[in-house]
Design a protein around this motif. Structure first.
Motif, PDB file in Angstrom:
ATOM      1  N   UNK A   1       0.844  -1.205   0.000  1.00 34.98           N
ATOM      2  CA  UNK A   1       0.000   0.000   0.000  1.00 34.98           C
ATOM      3  C   UNK A   1       0.875   1.249   0.000  1.00 34.98           C
ATOM      4  N   UNK A   2       1.951   1.221   0.765  1.00 37.22           N
ATOM      5  CA  UNK A   2       2.855   2.367   0.824  1.00 37.22           C
ATOM      6  C   UNK A   2       3.504   2.631  -0.542  1.00 37.22           C
ATOM      7  N   UNK A   3       3.827   1.581  -1.262  1.00 35.97           N
ATOM      8  CA  UNK A   3       4.361   1.737  -2.623  1.00 35.97           C
ATOM      9  C   UNK A   3       3.336   2.449  -3.496  1.00 35.97           C
ATOM     10  N   UNK A   4       2.081   2.008  -3.403  1.00 34.55           N
ATOM     11  CA  UNK A   4       1.013   2.639  -4.198  1.00 34.55           C
ATOM     12  C   UNK A   4       0.819   4.107  -3.806  1.00 34.55           C
ATOM     13  N   UNK A   5       0.886   4.381  -2.514  1.00 36.06           N
ATOM     14  CA  UNK A   5       0.751   5.769  -2.036  1.00 36.06           C
ATOM     15  C   UNK A   5       1.848   6.629  -2.640  1.00 36.06           C
ATOM     16  N   UNK A   6       3.056   6.135  -2.611  1.00 37.14           N
ATOM     17  CA  UNK A   6       4.175   6.910  -3.154  1.00 37.14           C
ATOM     18  C   UNK A   6       4.053   7.109  -4.660  1.00 37.14           C
ATOM     19  N   UNK A   7       3.562   6.106  -5.376  1.00 37.34           N
ATOM     20  CA  UNK A   7       3.347   6.259  -6.820  1.00 37.34           C
ATOM     21  C   UNK A   7       2.317   7.340  -7.113  1.00 37.34           C
ATOM     22  N   UNK A   8       1.230   7.353  -6.355  1.00 36.72           N
ATOM     23  CA  UNK A   8       0.205   8.371  -6.573  1.00 36.72           C
ATOM     24  C   UNK A   8       0.708   9.757  -6.185  1.00 36.72           C
ATOM     25  N   UNK A   9       1.505   9.836  -5.134  1.00 38.33           N
ATOM     26  CA  UNK A   9       2.088  11.132  -4.768  1.00 38.33           C
ATOM     27  C   UNK A   9       2.995  11.646  -5.883  1.00 38.33           C
ATOM     28  N   UNK A  10       3.768  10.750  -6.468  1.00 44.65           N
ATOM     29  CA  UNK A  10       4.624  11.144  -7.591  1.00 44.65           C
ATOM     30  C   UNK A  10       3.791  11.610  -8.780  1.00 44.65           C
ATOM     31  N   UNK A  11       2.698  10.909  -9.039  1.00 45.88           N
ATOM     32  CA  UNK A  11       1.814  11.304 -10.144  1.00 45.88           C
ATOM     33  C   UNK A  11       1.240  12.697  -9.904  1.00 45.88           C
ATOM     34  N   UNK A  12       0.849  12.987  -8.682  1.00 49.71           N
ATOM     35  CA  UNK A  12       0.335  14.320  -8.351  1.00 49.71           C
ATOM     36  C   UNK A  12       1.391  15.392  -8.551  1.00 49.71           C
ATOM     37  N   UNK A  13       2.617  15.095  -8.144  1.00 47.68           N
ATOM     38  CA  UNK A  13       3.707  16.061  -8.334  1.00 47.68           C
ATOM     39  C   UNK A  13       3.932  16.347  -9.812  1.00 47.68           C
ATOM     40  N   UNK A  14       3.899  15.301 -10.631  1.00 49.01           N
ATOM     41  CA  UNK A  14       4.086  15.475 -12.078  1.00 49.01           C
ATOM     42  C   UNK A  14       2.966  16.317 -12.663  1.00 49.01           C
ATOM     43  N   UNK A  15       1.727  16.020 -12.267  1.00 43.88           N
ATOM     44  CA  UNK A  15       0.594  16.799 -12.769  1.00 43.88           C
ATOM     45  C   UNK A  15       0.685  18.256 -12.351  1.00 43.88           C
ATOM     46  N   UNK A  16       1.060  18.500 -11.109  1.00 42.91           N
ATOM     47  CA  UNK A  16       1.204  19.874 -10.633  1.00 42.91           C
ATOM     48  C   UNK A  16       2.311  20.600 -11.390  1.00 42.91           C
ATOM     49  N   UNK A  17       3.400  19.900 -11.637  1.00 46.13           N
ATOM     50  CA  UNK A  17       4.515  20.508 -12.363  1.00 46.13           C
ATOM     51  C   UNK A  17       4.099  20.856 -13.788  1.00 46.13           C
ATOM     52  N   UNK A  18       3.382  19.949 -14.446  1.00 47.51           N
ATOM     53  CA  UNK A  18       2.896  20.216 -15.799  1.00 47.51           C
ATOM     54  C   UNK A  18       1.924  21.385 -15.816  1.00 47.51           C
ATOM     55  N   UNK A  19       1.046  21.415 -14.822  1.00 44.31           N
ATOM     56  CA  UNK A  19       0.073  22.502 -14.727  1.00 44.31           C
ATOM     57  C   UNK A  19       0.796  23.834 -14.550  1.00 44.31           C
ATOM     58  N   UNK A  20       1.820  23.837 -13.716  1.00 40.92           N
ATOM     59  CA  UNK A  20       2.596  25.051 -13.489  1.00 40.92           C
ATOM     60  C   UNK A  20       3.305  25.471 -14.768  1.00 40.92           C
ATOM     61  N   UNK A  21       3.890  24.519 -15.487  1.00 42.64           N
ATOM     62  CA  UNK A  21       4.581  24.836 -16.740  1.00 42.64           C
ATOM     63  C   UNK A  21       3.614  25.387 -17.782  1.00 42.64           C
ATOM     64  N   UNK A  22       2.437  24.797 -17.881  1.00 38.24           N
ATOM     65  CA  UNK A  22       1.440  25.266 -18.852  1.00 38.24           C
ATOM     66  C   UNK A  22       0.996  26.679 -18.503  1.00 38.24           C
TER      67      UNK A  22
END
Length: 56
Positions: free
Chosen positions: A27-48
């Motif tokens: 579960x912790x692995x999955x949590x970390x994967x989703x946190x990484x996905x959120x960071x990527x989305x936020x970074x893309x949103x900021x870049x756009x």
């Protein structure tokens, strides 16, 4: 993004309710994967937003 946040909340609840050490690790692995996905989305949103604000 809302879907990822909802799934993250569910996983965090599952993590604290789980008594099985192996499952907690998974579960912790999955949590970390989703946190990484959120960071990527936020970074893309900021870049756009930054790129669109530079256009006149």
């Amino acid at each position: 993004m809302k879907l990822i946040i909802e799934e993250l909340k569910k996983l965090i609840n599952d993590y604290y309710r789980c008594n099985n050490h192996y499952l907690k690790k998974e579960i912790l692995i999955d949590i970390n994967l989703l946190k990484d996905a959120l960071r990527i989305l936020e970074k893309r949103k900021l870049n756009i937003n930054t790129e669109s604000s530079l256009i006149f």
